[in-house]
Design a protein around this motif. Structure first.
Motif, PDB file in Angstrom:
ATOM      1  N   HIS A   1       0.818  -1.227   0.000  1.00  0.00           N
ATOM      2  CA  HIS A   1       0.000   0.000   0.000  1.00  0.00           C
ATOM      3  C   HIS A   1       0.844   1.266   0.000  1.00  0.00           C
ATOM      4  O   HIS A   1       0.388   2.321   0.435  1.00  0.00           O
ATOM      5  CB  HIS A   1      -0.936  -0.003   1.214  1.00  0.00           C
ATOM      6  CG  HIS A   1      -1.913  -1.141   1.209  1.00  0.00           C
ATOM      7  ND1 HIS A   1      -1.690  -2.317   1.877  1.00  0.00           N
ATOM      8  CD2 HIS A   1      -3.098  -1.293   0.596  1.00  0.00           C
ATOM      9  CE1 HIS A   1      -2.705  -3.146   1.675  1.00  0.00           C
ATOM     10  NE2 HIS A   1      -3.571  -2.542   0.895  1.00  0.00           N
TER      11      HIS A   1
ATOM     12  N   GLU B   1      -0.511   4.331  -2.108  1.00  0.00           N
ATOM     13  CA  GLU B   1      -1.788   4.774  -1.563  1.00  0.00           C
ATOM     14  C   GLU B   1      -1.606   5.552  -0.256  1.00  0.00           C
ATOM     15  O   GLU B   1      -2.219   6.585  -0.029  1.00  0.00           O
ATOM     16  CB  GLU B   1      -2.623   3.511  -1.322  1.00  0.00           C
ATOM     17  CG  GLU B   1      -4.045   3.755  -0.935  1.00  0.00           C
ATOM     18  CD  GLU B   1      -4.797   2.426  -0.833  1.00  0.00           C
ATOM     19  OE1 GLU B   1      -4.202   1.351  -1.079  1.00  0.00           O
ATOM     20  OE2 GLU B   1      -5.991   2.485  -0.488  1.00  0.00           O
TER      21      GLU B   1
ATOM     22  N   LYS C   1      -6.968   8.210   3.807  1.00  0.00           N
ATOM     23  CA  LYS C   1      -6.449   6.996   3.164  1.00  0.00           C
ATOM     24  C   LYS C   1      -6.575   5.800   4.108  1.00  0.00           C
ATOM     25  O   LYS C   1      -6.948   4.701   3.692  1.00  0.00           O
ATOM     26  CB  LYS C   1      -4.968   7.171   2.787  1.00  0.00           C
ATOM     27  CG  LYS C   1      -4.694   8.320   1.854  1.00  0.00           C
ATOM     28  CD  LYS C   1      -4.983   7.944   0.423  1.00  0.00           C
ATOM     29  CE  LYS C   1      -4.543   9.065  -0.510  1.00  0.00           C
ATOM     30  NZ  LYS C   1      -5.013   8.821  -1.885  1.00  0.00           N
TER      31      LYS C   1
END
Lengths: 551, 279
Positions: free
Chosen positions: A225, A228, B272
């Protein structure tokens, strides 16, 4: 065992999709709003051996799996032999009829049916999900959705196989364990995932680690991740590079974290002291497994408490904390990042395989995570080690016109090496004042969790807290559970309340390190110390019996 | 006034080869300044040993690291903020004894850092033991009958490990060394400069190097010729031995990201994380 809990156990060889089946089963329960606790017991190998997954579910918060299961699916002979004794009263055991010719329970030709498709052994886990679906009263349409969501690869064959198995077991055990829906669907996280996300929410910039069970999953999660989350994950050549790179990143202004376990963390010890000397804010994750040395890599232990508290040569302040649940792991990681940046010293987030790799339904409000705001330089001439009242010097990062010198040698305020006796003593005292400032700061924070207010005190910490809380429910025992979140400095000011009460200590070490710490630092004399050191987490029923035995 | 000096008292032995190296690096920093590389961006590190003292003598920011680890330190600096130009000073024992894994891997991944090795083939600060590059037969307090090990060849090892800039210099040829240091810092990728550094107390090699050092008249053509130059034992050719353009580690890792200057706001990060926490 409390019947508000339903437990599913699936066992088989590594490579038969046991852990995956466990995850899918956990999702099935979470999807209908129930709470879940999922523990994987697996060996240090990739194919073969024996793995099993246990998932306990309830409508209330559940903080441990139960060893005795209501539904056991044994994918091979070894699982059958091993888990026969793990069948709860009134439970059902389903086994592969080819592997076990004459068994107690329901034999199903799991492997023979799987052989009609490619990669038959990989499909056995799917069969166990179909058995679970039938047992909890799901219809075929619901099962189809579960398989589609859980096994997105080769959907057609997986669904066909699942339907065959479902039809074989449905007439015999269909709807035997109907489960009520719970209130809300919650995410399921491992402790490691909670720590990775907590670090991200807490402002982490770079994570460094070398693979080692049970800490690797944080590296994997952040690497998967990275874009992101805007967190960089790096896997260098060894743990020594890991921690030295991380300290280099700190000097350049990045919030950095490292992770390892036992031997890997031992390799970091040299640079852990470096962080203490140069006053580098550095968060270290230590996931414990049974040692010494290689020990038992894929099992759990609390044998590293002393190792964490006493990490590093020389004298310098450090902060050690251990979360008592997956939720706490999330918030505490962010809080520890904040603390190490506030006091510019290394910190250790201490956990165990049981917390890091077990999975649990969680309720987390990411907005409540801390975010580091270090004291920054704003005067004219910069001195990296400016002597201040609380020992904390303002920070500044390159590029800058000011000179910013961090020094592993003893140094003066500017960061130039010194062997002058007054300078040496002055800097030792500066770091000591910082240790005192940490204690004063912690006094204003929540450093201890207290559950309940009746009966004797049970002192525990880390993932064992979850075992104790579930044991009290399983055994209907009244007690006050006190869990220090911080272990160094130990919040003795909060533990005073325990001194004149009957105290039982529960921990997963052989020598009783936690009990010794409590005796030495908080003058607590426990009436009994319940220890477990076989690599397995406590079973709530077994622990409840032990508690009743000493209370 | 020397604008690159600190008030630290210089404690190298009189005549030490390190003085020349220090002078050369200061000149290189000034030359780099004229070429637009500001000294605020040059961030330094060093291991522990006589070489490491250069950290205290230079008015440049950085971290005085521990023995063998400064190659890891500077890679971490670069990863955190790729706008910086990290340079580490290492000793030959420091780099190829304690820290050999970091050297090989920094070269292997083409980390965009500069490594300047004070190569005196002896542990000076611990009173003269043999190092990984000392000749077989070297007599020191730990090998009174002579070392029984063959030496490593740092230039060949760095070439083989994937270093994209490999050079050798000699402080007596000062301006030549300055030019090598400038080129090493300018090079995008892993730069290794082996500096032949006589130790007047434990391994005085002035005479040997003065006789055998030879400035190369051209860049060797390709890896094979470079390896031939690195392995010469009759002479000590100095100059750039190998240079190659290859993608650098931090860019391969995260493209044009910068963990420090492009850090997400707290609000953005929380959003996020919330996204990943949804069931």
């Amino acid at each position: 065992m409390s019947k508000d809990v339903f437990t599913f156990l699936v066992g088989g060889k590594a490579g038969e999709g046991v852990r995956k089946a466990g995850s899918v089963a956990a999702s099935v329960f979470a999807h209908i709003g129930r709470r879940v606790f999922h523990m994987d017991d697996y060996m240090s190998l990739i194919k073969g051996g024996h793995n099993f997954s246990v998932i306990s579910t309830a409508k209330r918060r559940i903080t441990s799996h139960y060893v005795k299961a209501d539904l056991v699916v044994a994918l091979d002979k070894r699982s059958y032999d091993m888990h026969l004794e793990h069948l709860a009263e009134g439970g059902v055991l389903v086994f592969d009829s080819d592997a076990v010719k004459e068994g107690m329970g329901l034999g199903v030709s799991l492997l023979a049916e799987a052989k009609k498709y490619p990669n038959p052994s990989l499909r056995l886990g799917v069969g166990s999900v179909a058995i679970l679906a039938a047992a909890v009263g799901m219809d075929k349409e619901q099962l189809k959705h579960v398989i589609e969501d859980g096994y997105p690869r080769d959907i057609e064959n997986n669904v066909a196989y699942a339907m065959t198995i479902y039809e074989m077991v449905q007439p015999k055990i269909g709807g035997k364990f109907k489960l009520d829906a719970g209130d809300n669907e919650r995410p399921i996280l491992t402790g490691n995932e909670a720590i990775a996300l907590g670090a991200a929410a807490g402002g982490l910039d770079v994570y460094y680690a070398y693979p080692m069970t049970p800490s690797s999953a944080i590296l994997h999660y952040l690497a998967a991740h990275d874009k992101e989350l805007g967190v960089v994950a790096v896997h260098p050549e060894n743990e020594i590079a890991v921690i030295n790179m991380a300290i280099g990143s700190v000097v350049a202004g990045a919030r950095s974290m490292v992770g390892s376990s036992g031997g890997g963390f031992a390799l970091m010890e040299e640079a852990f002291s470096l962080a203490g000397m140069v006053e580098a804010p550095l968060l270290c994750y230590l996931g414990s497994r049974p040692g010494p040395s290689t020990g038992v890599p894929t099992y759990t232990s609390q044998g590293d408490l002393n190792f964490a508290i006493h990490q590093g040569h020389g004298e310098f302040p450090r902060i050690v904390a251990s979360p008592g649940s997956m939720e706490e792991a999330f918030y505490l990681t962010a809080e520890m990042l904040d603390l190490v940046w506030r006091f510019q010293t290394p910190g250790i987030l201490l956990t165990e395989k049981h917390l890091g790799e077990s999975r649990m339904t969680v309720e987390i409000d990411a907005g409540k995570a801390s975010w580091p705001e270090p004291v920054m330089h704003d005067k004219e001439e910069y001195k990296r080690y400016l002597d201040t009242e609380n020992g904390v010097s303002p920070m500044l990062f390159p590029p800058s016109e000011e000179l910013i010198k961090w020094d592993s040698y003893e140094h003066d305020e500017l960061g130039i090496t010194s062997e002058d006796p007054d300078t040496i003593a002055g800097m030792q005292e500066k770091r000591r004042r910082k240790a005192k400032a940490i204690v004063e700061h912690l006094k204003g924070m929540k450093t201890v969790n207290v559950y309940g207010d009746k009966g004797p005190v049970i002192l525990t910490y880390g993932s064992t807290t979850m075992s104790v809380l579930e044991a009290l429910k399983a055994g209907g025992i009244d007690a006050t559970v006190v869990q220090p979140i911080y272990l160094e400095p130990l919040p003795v000011w909060e533990l005073d309340r325990c001194r004149d009460r009957e105290v039982i200590v529960v921990e997963q070490s052989c020598s009783g390190q936690f009990a010794t710490l409590l005796r030495e630092k908080a003058q607590i004399q426990p009436k009994a110390v319940i220890k477990k050191y076989d690599g397995r987490p406590f079973d709530p029923v077994e622990l409840a019996e032990k508690l009743e035995g000493v209370l | 006034m020397d604008d690159l000096a600190t008030y630290a008292e210089n404690t190298w032995c009189p005549g030490c080869g390190n003085f020349g190296l220090l002078g050369a690096f200061k000149k290189a920093v000034r030359a780099l300044g004229e070429k637009g590389v500001s000294r605020e961006k040059i961030i330094i590190s060093a291991g522990i040993g006589c070489h490491g003292k250069i950290f205290d003598y230079l008015k440049l920011s950085g971290l005085y690291s521990i023995h063998g680890r400064s190659m890891a330190t500077v890679q971490g600096m670069k990863i955190a903020n790729p706008e910086l130009k990290p340079v580490t000073f290492v000793g030959d024992g420091d780099a190829f004894g304690e820290g050999i894994a970091h050297m090989i891997f920094a070269a292997k991944r083409n980390a965009d850092v500069t490594v300047i090795m004070h190569d005196n083939a002896v542990y000076g600060l611990t009173t003269g033991q043999f190092t990984p590059v000392s000749e077989k037969g070297f007599k020191g307090p730990s090998t009174p009958k002579g070392s029984v090990e063959e030496p490593l060849n740092p230039l060949a090892l760095m070439l083989e490990s994937g270093a994209t800039f490999v050079a050798r210099g000699y402080p007596v040829k000062l301006n030549h060394l300055v030019n090598l240091m400038v080129k090493a810092v300018e090079h995008e990728g892993f730069s290794f400069v082996d500096v032949l550094q006589p130790c007047v107390s434990f391994n005085n090699t002035y005479q040997k190097y003065n006789n055998l050092v030879e400035i190369m008249d051209r860049l060797p053509e390709g890896y094979e010729e470079a390896m031939g130059v690195a392995k010469r034992r009759d002479k000590f050719p100095i100059g750039i031995i190998y240079q190659e353009k290859k993608p650098v580690f931090h860019q391969e890792l995260y493209g044009d990201w910068n963990p420090v200057t492009k850090r997400m706001s707290r609000e953005e990060r929380i959003e996020k994380v919330k996204g990943l926490l949804a069931p």
